[in-house]
Design an enzyme around this catalytic site. Structure first.
Site, short mmCIF file in Angstrom:
data_model
loop_
_atom_site.label_atom_id
_atom_site.label_comp_id
_atom_site.label_asym_id
_atom_site.label_seq_id
_atom_site.Cartn_x
_atom_site.Cartn_y
_atom_site.Cartn_z
N ASN A 30 0.83 -1.21 0.00
CA ASN A 30 0.00 0.00 0.00
C ASN A 30 0.87 1.27 0.00
O ASN A 30 0.34 2.37 0.13
CB ASN A 30 -0.90 0.03 1.24
N HIS A 116 -15.01 -1.22 4.13
CA HIS A 116 -13.92 -1.89 4.85
C HIS A 116 -14.37 -2.39 6.23
O HIS A 116 -15.24 -1.79 6.87
CB HIS A 116 -12.78 -0.88 5.03
N GLU A 160 -16.46 4.43 0.89
CA GLU A 160 -15.05 4.71 0.58
C GLU A 160 -15.00 5.46 -0.74
O GLU A 160 -15.88 5.28 -1.58
CB GLU A 160 -14.26 3.40 0.44
N SER A 164 -10.99 -0.51 -1.55
CA SER A 164 -9.71 -1.17 -1.33
C SER A 164 -9.56 -2.47 -2.10
O SER A 164 -8.47 -2.83 -2.51
CB SER A 164 -9.49 -1.43 0.15
N ASP A 189 -14.41 7.45 3.48
CA ASP A 189 -13.06 6.98 3.79
C ASP A 189 -12.20 7.11 2.54
O ASP A 189 -12.44 6.43 1.54
CB ASP A 189 -13.14 5.52 4.27
N HIS A 192 -7.57 4.91 0.33
CA HIS A 192 -6.81 4.49 -0.85
C HIS A 192 -6.71 5.57 -1.93
O HIS A 192 -6.03 5.37 -2.93
CB HIS A 192 -7.40 3.20 -1.42
N LYS A 222 -0.99 4.22 4.16
CA LYS A 222 -0.94 3.73 2.78
C LYS A 222 -0.02 4.66 1.97
O LYS A 222 1.18 4.59 2.14
CB LYS A 222 -2.35 3.58 2.25
C1 LIG Z 1 -10.69 1.65 3.47
C2 LIG Z 1 -9.82 1.45 4.66
N1 LIG Z 1 -10.10 2.11 5.80
C3 LIG Z 1 -9.34 1.97 6.89
C4 LIG Z 1 -8.27 1.11 6.91
C5 LIG Z 1 -7.48 0.94 8.17
O1 LIG Z 1 -6.39 1.79 8.15
P1 LIG Z 1 -5.11 1.46 9.06
O2 LIG Z 1 -4.32 0.46 8.31
O3 LIG Z 1 -4.44 2.77 9.23
O4 LIG Z 1 -5.62 0.91 10.36
C6 LIG Z 1 -7.92 0.41 5.76
C7 LIG Z 1 -6.72 -0.47 5.76
O5 LIG Z 1 -6.73 -1.60 5.44
C8 LIG Z 1 -8.73 0.57 4.60
O6 LIG Z 1 -8.46 -0.11 3.49
#
Ligand SMILES: Cc1ncc(COP(=O)(O)O)c(C=O)c1O
Length: 368
Positions: A30, A116, A160, A164, A189, A192, A222
């Site tokens: 990532n 996610h 999102e 992801s 969110d 990505h 990421k």
């Molecule tokens: C869309 C999304 N939100 C949140 C997270 C979590 O982030 P972190 O890895 O900083 O805990 C991820 C990570 O996998 C993600 O893909």
């Protein structure tokens, strides 16, 4: 642990793969912009450690707060065109904290079906009613809002901006229109999208849409190459989180070096515009893969899923033997039949790397 019986399980066991054991050519990371190993980012972390020590020694509400956290929050808020930002230990902790602080029993959360796990867990923790809409289907969401919105006190749409596991982009403008029509909040969110999309790497939500999105969340884990989650929001919302978000209050603050490195990474993201290069490379690879591929090649970003179904584990293992790391994403992370290679294209992949991967994948298809 040796000798302990492993309980029978219907889902495949997960394995840990140390970085050192991974093949040299990786499409698994990532670290989309190559910042995890950038000397300027590393130097910032080293300087901060020398000056401020390694650990933060406590929650930010007790002994753990540092000026560098506030500096980073200011920079993140400005980058995301919002009044304020608040840093959490990770994106996971952040989604738990935000969702469980603002919504609870008597409220309703409309979430894209592919959101996610951290968002799903946050929603469960909140106690609010969860209603899922079909992935990226705003018509379906509209129908659900029309049917259910009135029965609840507060409501929020959660999604999102770049998914992801599918690498597709969300129509945030369409969601803003629905949010306004049905009087809900909107939480997006950008995990990505950050660093890759937008003229300053600010993600899919730019200056025009940001004021209309109530909670923009992201991670520094990421494209920014480090760790830590953040929410960009109003001053009032930030204050509510400081008072109520348990995953912030009851958790040790990040080491200050992480925030200093985050500031250095953010400065690079804003000035060097590496995202456009990454997206151009991803399009090149997608074009090369699509011709003759037995599975669907998805996505419209730097994340390229190649949907192969149950055979994905074998293809991933053979690529690994050929020296290429392409993770297999299996059920239950994705639905049965949708198992896939998830390829992430990064700033440091050369054209030769992309050609090599395409050739190996095509050769694999021809042979098996
Ligand atoms: C869309 C999304 N939100 C949140 C997270 C979590 O982030 P972190 O890895 O900083 O805990 C991820 C990570 O996998 C993600 O893909």
């Amino acid at each position: 642990m040796q000798g302990l019986p492993i309980p029978p399980s219907s889902t495949p066991r997960r394995v840990l793969l140390p970085f050192e054991d991974r093949p040299a050519l990786s499409f698994a990371t990532n670290d989309y912009l190559g910042l995890a190993r950038d000397p300027r980012v590393i130097a910032a972390a080293q300087d901060a450690t020398a000056k401020l020590g390694w650990g933060s020694t406590g929650s930010r509400l007790l002994s753990g707060d540092r000026q560098v956290f506030h500096d980073l929050e200011g920079a993140l808020a400005q980058w995301k065109y919002k009044d304020m930002a608040l840093l959490f230990g990770s994106g996971y902790a952040l989604n738990l904290g935000v969702l469980s602080t603002f919504w609870g029993q008597g409220d309703v959360i409309f979430a894209d079906r592919l959101c996610h796990a951290s968002m799903v867990d946050g929603i469960r923790l909140s106690g609010a009613k969860l209603i899922r809409f079909a992935h990226q289907d705003l018509g379906h969401l509209r129908g659900l809002l029309a049917k259910h919105r009135k029965g609840y006190r507060k409501a929020v749409i959660v999604t999102e901006s770049v998914f992801s596991m599918d690498g597709d982009c969300t129509d945030v403008g369409g969601l803003v229109a629905l949010k306004q029509e049905f009087e809900t909040d909107l939480m997006v969110d950008e995990a990505h999208a950050l660093g890759v999309f937008g003229p300053h790497g600010e993600g899919l939500i730019g200056a025009d849409l940001a004021p209309k999105v109530d909670y923009i969340v992201g991670t520094l884990g990421k494209a920014l190459g480090g760790m830590g989650g953040f929410v960009a929001c109003s001053a009032e919302a930030r204050e509510t989180l400081i008072q109520g978000a348990r995953s912030l209050i009851y958790s040790t603050a990040l080491p200050p070096a992480i925030a200093a490195a985050g500031l250095a990474a953010l400065a690079i993201v804003k000035t060097e515009q590496r995202g456009a290069t990454v997206l151009a490379k991803a399009q090149y690879l997608r074009d090369r893969l699509t011709v003759g591929c037995p599975g669907a090649v998805l996505g419209e970003s730097h994340i390229i899923p190649v949907v192969l179904g149950a055979q994905v584990g074998e293809v991933s293992a053979r690529l690994r033997e050929a020296g290429i790391d392409c993770p297999a994403i299996r059920h239950p992370t994705v639905p049965k039949g949708q198992e896939r290679l998830r390829l992430s294209v990064t700033w440091y992949h050369s054209q030769a790397d992309l050609d090599r991967l395409a050739l190996e994948i095509h050769t694999d298809f021809e042979l098996h």
